[in-house]
Write an enzyme that holds these catalytic residues in place. Structure first.
Site, PDB file in Angstrom:
ATOM      1  N   MET A   1       0.855  -1.191   0.000  1.00 14.12           N
ATOM      2  CA  MET A   1       0.000   0.000   0.000  1.00 14.12           C
ATOM      3  C   MET A   1       0.885   1.233   0.000  1.00 14.12           C
ATOM      4  O   MET A   1       1.887   1.285   0.708  1.00 14.12           O
ATOM      5  CB  MET A   1      -0.896  -0.001   1.234  1.00 14.12           C
ATOM      6  CG  MET A   1      -1.706   1.261   1.407  1.00 14.12           C
ATOM      7  SD  MET A   1      -2.778   1.582   0.006  1.00 14.12           S
ATOM      8  CE  MET A   1      -3.862   0.168   0.137  1.00 14.12           C
ATOM      9  N   CYS A   2       0.489   2.212  -0.778  1.00 14.62           N
ATOM     10  CA  CYS A   2       1.275   3.434  -0.884  1.00 14.62           C
ATOM     11  C   CYS A   2       0.360   4.629  -1.086  1.00 14.62           C
ATOM     12  O   CYS A   2      -0.824   4.490  -1.382  1.00 14.62           O
ATOM     13  CB  CYS A   2       2.249   3.349  -2.064  1.00 14.62           C
ATOM     14  SG  CYS A   2       3.371   1.953  -1.968  1.00 14.62           S
TER      15      CYS A   2
END
Length: 553
Positions: A1-2
């Site tokens: 996740m970013c």
């Protein structure tokens, strides 16, 4: 996740106000770092009279190291990647490899091997071959072309704002001003940077050769290029039972999807690693089946946090105060989801949210759900936002009478049951569609619901839950499970023609209810469908007359 952000603008004129190209605003940095606390990075490119600035933050959940983003290749290309690539060209990515690095290498290699006019189509086909939830921005430096989008189901957030020739893309934008809209999950978008100025933006559909404007209702009822929605009619009146082939197949599909999503999760920072996974747990059918199957997949020494959220709703509290004896009962324990949560599973992590705390976070939640802006969006988002935070009290089934202990879940991966209702006929409108037009009407309603998941739910939910540095994963929305589900005849999932038959479970989502019976959970199999905003009591907190479609004031 970013967290990802990209700003594409024409070269700055000496007469105009210069824009800071070396940093982002403190507020933008805050919301991006909240999504990806493990790394903050930036990259800049200037080409053909354009300036392109890229920013990425990272929540490290894949590979044996923290992969710094934006990723940059030797040929000058840049990739901002948010999400997961589980498979590429049908092959699983190795557990020790980082998926973002695999994707960048894939794009650079296929792009360099294709001649001029074929380069773009080769890149698009490479992106079509990726299975998993993702949003991305890729700048193909040699071709001076920007490619961006969300996966074909829309499981990760990406919003866009365009002002003249300036284009801005971000994971979340509620605090960055107005004019944002969600990037549709109907294809891959290509922005060509013209030499004389101007952006030429086009949509390239997920289905090769599909030129229809309405991707959901494209030829042969294709859904996102995954498969054809099965509209065949049954012969006679077939009946679903716990021994039906489709029930066995659903278990196999779910187990495979769950394995992809929960094995090899890295140990969270500053923990012993015993708890790496949590489940958004109302005690209802979808989430309890997921929790039960997770128990089969994980090693016995790994714990699973079950996050059960209950809110102080002033209207309900007032009703409880007006009881026969005039005393105030425990309004958290009276929440429907708390009751089913205790009944459905032996252990749960409970999250109690006082009304004052809800109000304190109101503006933050409104900012995160933007551009969604209705009371229903807000009430659903409250439940997901606080559940994902994972702060509350821990109780154990063997010690319900003891004082609950304060607890914060260390798990950075959340599982959600979203998608089960849309795939297997869980809403009352599905029964209504069947009653009006039979299985043809039911299939049309399911097709509509599956097709708008990315637009109505998934981008909003991703923005809300990722704010806590958590990644939400959706086992029911695995591409292969979705393909199997939409190609399975509807009467093998929810045989409404038989009503509440000899199995003793409702027709809606009957296939999943029968699986629960097979897993030994008879009470869960008979649970009624209840929307999250009513189960957690976030709906209509101030007034019982507010409609879900009312715009947030």
């Amino acid at each position: 996740m970013c967290g990802i952000h990209a700003l594409i603008s024409p070269a700055i004129s000496p007469l105009s106000q210069p824009r800071d190209l070396d940093s982002v605003s403190p507020e933008l940095r805050r919301v991006l770092v909240a999504r990806g606390p493990d790394h903050f990075g930036q990259a800049c490119r200037k080409s053909n009279g354009w300036t392109l600035r890229f920013t990425s933050t990272v929540l490290a959940l894949r590979g044996d190291h923290i992969t710094r983003q934006p990723l940059e290749s030797d040929n000058g290309s840049v990739l901002c990647w948010n999400g997961e690539a589980w498979r590429v060209n049908g092959q699983r990515i190795q557990a020790e490899a980082n998926d973002a690095e695999v994707v960048l290498k894939l794009l650079v290699n296929v792009g360099s091997s294709a001649p001029g006019d074929e380069r773009l189509e080769t890149l698009l086909n490479a992106l079509r071959a990726i299975e998993g939830p993702f949003a991305f921005v890729y700048y193909d430096y040699p071709a001076e072309t920007l490619i961006y989008g969300r996966d074909r189901l829309g499981r990760r957030s990406l919003v866009l704002r365009q002002d003249g020739d300036e284009l801005e893309l971000c994971s979340v934008a509620g605090s960055l001003g107005n004019g944002w809209q969600e990037v549709e999950a109907d294809g891959i978008y290509v922005a060509r940077l013209k030499t004389q100025g101007g952006l030429d933006i086009s949509r390239c559909p997920w289905i090769v050769g599909d030129k229809t404007a309405d991707f959901t209702y494209s030829a042969f009822h294709q859904v996102f290029g995954l498969g054809r929605f099965n509209k065949t009619q049954p012969f006679g009146n077939p009946q679903l039972t716990r021994f039906s082939t489709s029930v066995t197949m659903l278990k196999e599909q779910l187990l495979e999807s769950i394995r992809l999503r929960i094995l090899n999760i890295p140990v969270p920072p500053s923990t012993d690693g015993r708890t790496r996974l949590s489940v958004l747990f109302s005690g209802g059918l979808d989430c309890t089946v997921l929790a039960r199957l997770c128990h089969e997949v994980l090693d016995p020494d790994q714990a699973i946090d079950l996050l059960n959220v209950a809110f102080e709703n002033p209207r309900v509290v007032a009703q409880l105060k007006n009881g026969a004896d005039g005393t105030l009962s425990d309004f958290y324990e009276a929440c429907p989801d708390r009751i089913t949560g205790r009944r459905s599973f032996a252990e749960l992590q409970k999250v109690n949210i006082p009304y004052a705390e809800t109000l304190a976070h109101r503006q933050q939640v409104i900012s995160l759900i933007y551009p969604h802006n209705t009371e229903m969006d807000l009430s659903i988002a409250y439940a997901l936002y606080f559940a994902a935070r994972g702060q509350g009290f821990c109780t154990d089934s063997s010690a319900f009478n003891t004082v609950p202990k304060p607890y914060t879940s260390p798990a950075r991966v959340l599982l959600s049951g979203l998608g089960a209702d849309e795939l297997f006929g869980g809403y009352s409108r599905h029964l209504s569609a069947f009653q009006q037009r039979g299985y043809v009407g039911l299939v049309d309603e399911l097709l509509l619901d599956v097709g708008r998941l990315g637009k109505r739910n998934l981008g909003r939910d991703d923005r809300v839950m990722s704010h806590w540095g958590k990644e939400v994963r959706f086992p029911f929305l695995d591409e292969r499970l979705v393909r199997w589900a939409i190609e399975t005849p509807s009467w093998e999932k929810c045989d409404f023609a038989n009503g509440e038959d000899v199995t003793g479970v409702e027709a809606n989502k009957r296939i999943l209810r029968l699986l629960a019976l097979e897993l030994g959970m008879e009470g869960v199999a008979r649970e009624k469908k209840r929307a999250i905003q009513f189960g957690s009591r976030t709906a209509k907190m101030e007034s019982g007359r507010v409609k879900g479609t009312t715009l947030i004031s």
